[in-house]
Write a protein that holds these residues in place. Structure first.
Motif, PDB file in Angstrom:
ATOM      1  N   ALA A  93      31.009   3.236  51.985  1.00 14.24           N
ATOM      2  CA  ALA A  93      30.459   4.038  53.256  1.00 14.24           C
ATOM      3  C   ALA A  93      29.048   4.158  53.108  1.00 14.24           C
ATOM      4  O   ALA A  93      28.045   4.281  54.071  1.00 14.24           O
ATOM      5  N   LEU A  94      28.204   4.256  51.934  1.00 20.41           N
ATOM      6  CA  LEU A  94      26.822   4.487  51.656  1.00 20.41           C
ATOM      7  C   LEU A  94      26.009   3.161  52.556  1.00 20.41           C
ATOM      8  O   LEU A  94      24.904   3.214  53.027  1.00 20.41           O
ATOM      9  N   GLU A  95      26.651   1.901  52.377  1.00 19.07           N
ATOM     10  CA  GLU A  95      25.814   0.934  52.809  1.00 19.07           C
ATOM     11  C   GLU A  95      26.069   0.566  54.199  1.00 19.07           C
ATOM     12  O   GLU A  95      25.162   0.202  54.493  1.00 19.07           O
ATOM     13  N   ASN A  96      27.210   0.910  54.817  1.00 24.06           N
ATOM     14  CA  ASN A  96      27.413   0.801  55.941  1.00 24.06           C
ATOM     15  C   ASN A  96      27.758   1.942  57.100  1.00 24.06           C
ATOM     16  O   ASN A  96      27.709   1.655  58.521  1.00 24.06           O
ATOM     17  N   LEU A  97      28.023   3.246  56.672  1.00 27.98           N
ATOM     18  CA  LEU A  97      28.332   4.082  57.383  1.00 27.98           C
ATOM     19  C   LEU A  97      27.214   5.252  57.493  1.00 27.98           C
ATOM     20  O   LEU A  97      27.332   6.028  58.645  1.00 27.98           O
ATOM     21  N   GLY A  98      26.408   5.702  56.398  1.00 27.94           N
ATOM     22  CA  GLY A  98      25.291   6.669  56.469  1.00 27.94           C
ATOM     23  C   GLY A  98      25.357   7.213  55.121  1.00 27.94           C
ATOM     24  O   GLY A  98      26.178   6.939  54.120  1.00 27.94           O
ATOM     25  N   THR A  99      24.577   8.101  54.890  1.00 30.71           N
ATOM     26  CA  THR A  99      24.220   8.750  53.605  1.00 30.71           C
ATOM     27  C   THR A  99      24.536  10.240  53.503  1.00 30.71           C
ATOM     28  O   THR A  99      24.559  10.805  52.435  1.00 30.71           O
ATOM     29  N   THR A 100      24.760  10.780  54.693  1.00 30.59           N
ATOM     30  CA  THR A 100      25.365  12.225  54.521  1.00 30.59           C
ATOM     31  C   THR A 100      27.001  12.409  54.750  1.00 30.59           C
ATOM     32  O   THR A 100      27.460  11.804  55.455  1.00 30.59           O
ATOM     33  N   LEU A 101      27.550  13.398  54.065  1.00 34.09           N
ATOM     34  CA  LEU A 101      28.845  13.389  53.973  1.00 34.09           C
ATOM     35  C   LEU A 101      29.370  14.936  53.941  1.00 34.09           C
ATOM     36  O   LEU A 101      28.959  15.680  53.378  1.00 34.09           O
ATOM     37  N   GLY A 102      30.524  15.080  55.093  1.00 33.62           N
ATOM     38  CA  GLY A 102      31.122  16.297  55.101  1.00 33.62           C
ATOM     39  C   GLY A 102      32.528  16.150  54.488  1.00 33.62           C
ATOM     40  O   GLY A 102      33.257  15.400  54.558  1.00 33.62           O
ATOM     41  N   MET A 103      32.720  17.173  53.400  1.00 30.24           N
ATOM     42  CA  MET A 103      34.020  17.213  52.668  1.00 30.24           C
ATOM     43  C   MET A 103      35.084  18.173  53.684  1.00 30.24           C
ATOM     44  O   MET A 103      34.865  19.241  53.800  1.00 30.24           O
ATOM     45  N   GLU A 142      26.335  17.870  61.142  1.00 31.91           N
ATOM     46  CA  GLU A 142      25.992  16.637  61.552  1.00 31.91           C
ATOM     47  C   GLU A 142      26.304  15.547  60.539  1.00 31.91           C
ATOM     48  O   GLU A 142      25.269  14.986  60.399  1.00 31.91           O
ATOM     49  N   PRO A 143      27.259  15.292  59.806  1.00 32.84           N
ATOM     50  CA  PRO A 143      27.228  14.362  58.799  1.00 32.84           C
ATOM     51  C   PRO A 143      27.436  13.104  59.545  1.00 32.84           C
ATOM     52  O   PRO A 143      28.285  12.750  60.591  1.00 32.84           O
ATOM     53  N   ASP A 144      27.091  11.864  58.644  1.00 30.83           N
ATOM     54  CA  ASP A 144      27.446  10.791  58.949  1.00 30.83           C
ATOM     55  C   ASP A 144      28.826  10.164  58.707  1.00 30.83           C
ATOM     56  O   ASP A 144      29.477   9.424  59.513  1.00 30.83           O
ATOM     57  N   VAL A 145      29.536  10.914  57.663  1.00 29.80           N
ATOM     58  CA  VAL A 145      30.642  10.500  57.159  1.00 29.80           C
ATOM     59  C   VAL A 145      31.500  11.716  56.929  1.00 29.80           C
ATOM     60  O   VAL A 145      30.836  12.772  56.430  1.00 29.80           O
ATOM     61  N   MET A 146      33.042  11.633  57.171  1.00 31.13           N
ATOM     62  CA  MET A 146      33.799  12.579  56.717  1.00 31.13           C
ATOM     63  C   MET A 146      34.798  12.310  55.715  1.00 31.13           C
ATOM     64  O   MET A 146      35.383  11.079  55.926  1.00 31.13           O
ATOM     65  N   PHE A 147      34.701  12.990  54.669  1.00 28.11           N
ATOM     66  CA  PHE A 147      35.591  12.803  53.836  1.00 28.11           C
ATOM     67  C   PHE A 147      37.140  13.514  54.114  1.00 28.11           C
ATOM     68  O   PHE A 147      37.263  14.813  54.483  1.00 28.11           O
ATOM     69  N   VAL A 148      38.150  12.792  54.393  1.00 22.84           N
ATOM     70  CA  VAL A 148      39.425  13.501  54.833  1.00 22.84           C
ATOM     71  C   VAL A 148      40.591  13.017  53.998  1.00 22.84           C
ATOM     72  O   VAL A 148      40.768  11.912  53.396  1.00 22.84           O
TER      73      VAL A 148
END
Length: 382
Positions: free
Chosen positions: A161-171, A222-228
């Motif tokens: 995810a860090l390499e391909n999707l973005g660096t900010t995460l919403g949990m 505005e996260p790049d990635v969501m953890f679900v």
């Protein structure tokens, strides 16, 4: 194959006086199950139980297994615990006292931990469908962990995810014990590798079907990635509502949820574009996996998830160990399980488990899948 029969008989004689072991009644052995069969995780519990039922029916149709010179069949005794550790413990006591089971299958870590408080004393084997590493690190001699531990997933999913999707995460994970442990580890891994967690709002996946408020709080940052992640069905609803509210980023999907099942609930694979998770069984390209998929789909009319396949092979392995040793003593079964898995027919082993570690974990590989251009693709783990 009776690869462990001589040793098993010797151990059984020493510990049981060559008498009938726990859970044996007139040619039938009871095997227990406690899991969520109602509430938000009911589909997850039913999918788990379906794999056990399929295995039990195959075993019985083939004439059962050898026990004290008699052909013996399997009787599954299932109880609903609504994902509650306390209820799981109550169910386990009941399963042992009323049905005299030598083993209990359970698909959630909170329940596993609750049962580990007394299973050695009460003398039953915990067949744990959970990837929490600590269930086999605690040194409980009568616990078997069926899936691989999730720490490998945490590392692999974070790196991708860090390499391909973005660096900010919403949990936006669930609130049950397993999800809490997963969330804590992914947050630590994410920040240790230079990522930033911009929101943390866990939700009760088991009681709610409307995640608007919780999801909107995550999206506002505005996260790049969501953890679900919880069971697949509520996870799909979380993903669906995130997309409906305009979220266009990727997802890290906790291993309890399966990408194909999440997509079915969310509205299609385009809704989970950019998701990273475990490889669904439907993507596996082995003869054993294809054979299981075909037979399961013919029986249930749907594609199985890993919980069905893993528990299917685990019950076949458990019965193979009882067959090899002609014993239902939990200690004897546990000692013979590794050899039984190695000798088991490949068609009964869709994940090609080959051994059990000294601490009680099935030996399988960590996998990673991503959704690219509307397709689920298996990726190599770096």
């Amino acid at each position: 194959m009776k690869t462990a029969r001589t040793l098993g008989r010797a151990v059984a004689a020493a510990t049981l006086g060559i008498s009938l072991s726990a859970g044996v009644m007139a040619g039938e052995v009871n095997i227990g199950f406690t899991g969520p069969l109602s509430g938000g995780a009911a589909l997850y519990g039913e999918n788990t139980l379906s794999g056990l039922r399929m295995a039990a029916e195959e075993i019985n149709a083939a004439g059962g297994f050898d026990l004290n010179g008699e052909k013996t069949t399997i009787n599954l005794v299932s109880l609903d615990d609504r994902y509650s550790p306390a209820q799981a413990a109550t169910n386990a006591k009941r399963l042992k006292q009323e049905s005299n089971v030598p083993a209990i299958f359970i698909p959630h870590s909170g329940g596993v931990f609750a049962l580990q408080d007394f299973n050695e004393k009460d003398d039953f084997l915990i067949m744990a469908y959970t990837s929490v590493p600590t269930v086999t690190e605690k040194g409980n001699s009568l616990t078997v962990r069926i899936p691989p531990t999730f720490d490998g997933y945490v590392h692999a999913f974070t790196d991708y995810a860090l390499e391909n999707l973005g660096t900010t995460l919403g949990m936006a994970g669930a609130t049950h014990e397993y999800a809490k442990i997963w969330g804590s580890m992914i947050e630590k891994e994410w920040t240790s590798k230079g990522g930033k967690v911009v929101a943390n709002n866990p939700m009760d996946y088991n009681k709610s079907a409307d995640f608007f408020t919780g999801v909107s709080r995550i999206i506002a940052e505005e996260p790049d990635v969501m953890f679900v992640g919880g069971a697949s069905e509520p996870t799909g609803l979380v993903v669906q509502q995130a997309r409906q509210m305009g979220f266009q980023g990727g997802f890290i999907v906790m291993d309890q949820a399966k990408i194909d099942e999440v997509a079915n609930v969310a509205g299609g694979l385009d809704m989970v574009e950019g998701a990273v998770g475990v490889v669904p069984l439907s993507v596996y390209d082995t003869d054993a996996a294809k054979s299981f998929l075909k037979r399961y789909e013919e029986k249930y009319g749907k594609t199985p998830g890993s919980e069905a396949a893993y528990n299917y092979l685990a019950l076949h392995g458990l019965v193979a160990a009882m067959d090899a040793t002609e014993s239902t003593d939990p200690k004897v079964i546990r000692a013979a399980l590794g050899d039984a898995l190695k000798a088991m027919d490949a068609s009964k082993n869709p994940y090609e488990v080959t051994d059990v570690t000294e601490k009680g974990g099935f030996v399988t590989d960590t996998t990673l899948a991503v959704v690219k251009d509307g397709k689920i693709v298996q990726e190599a783990i770096k």
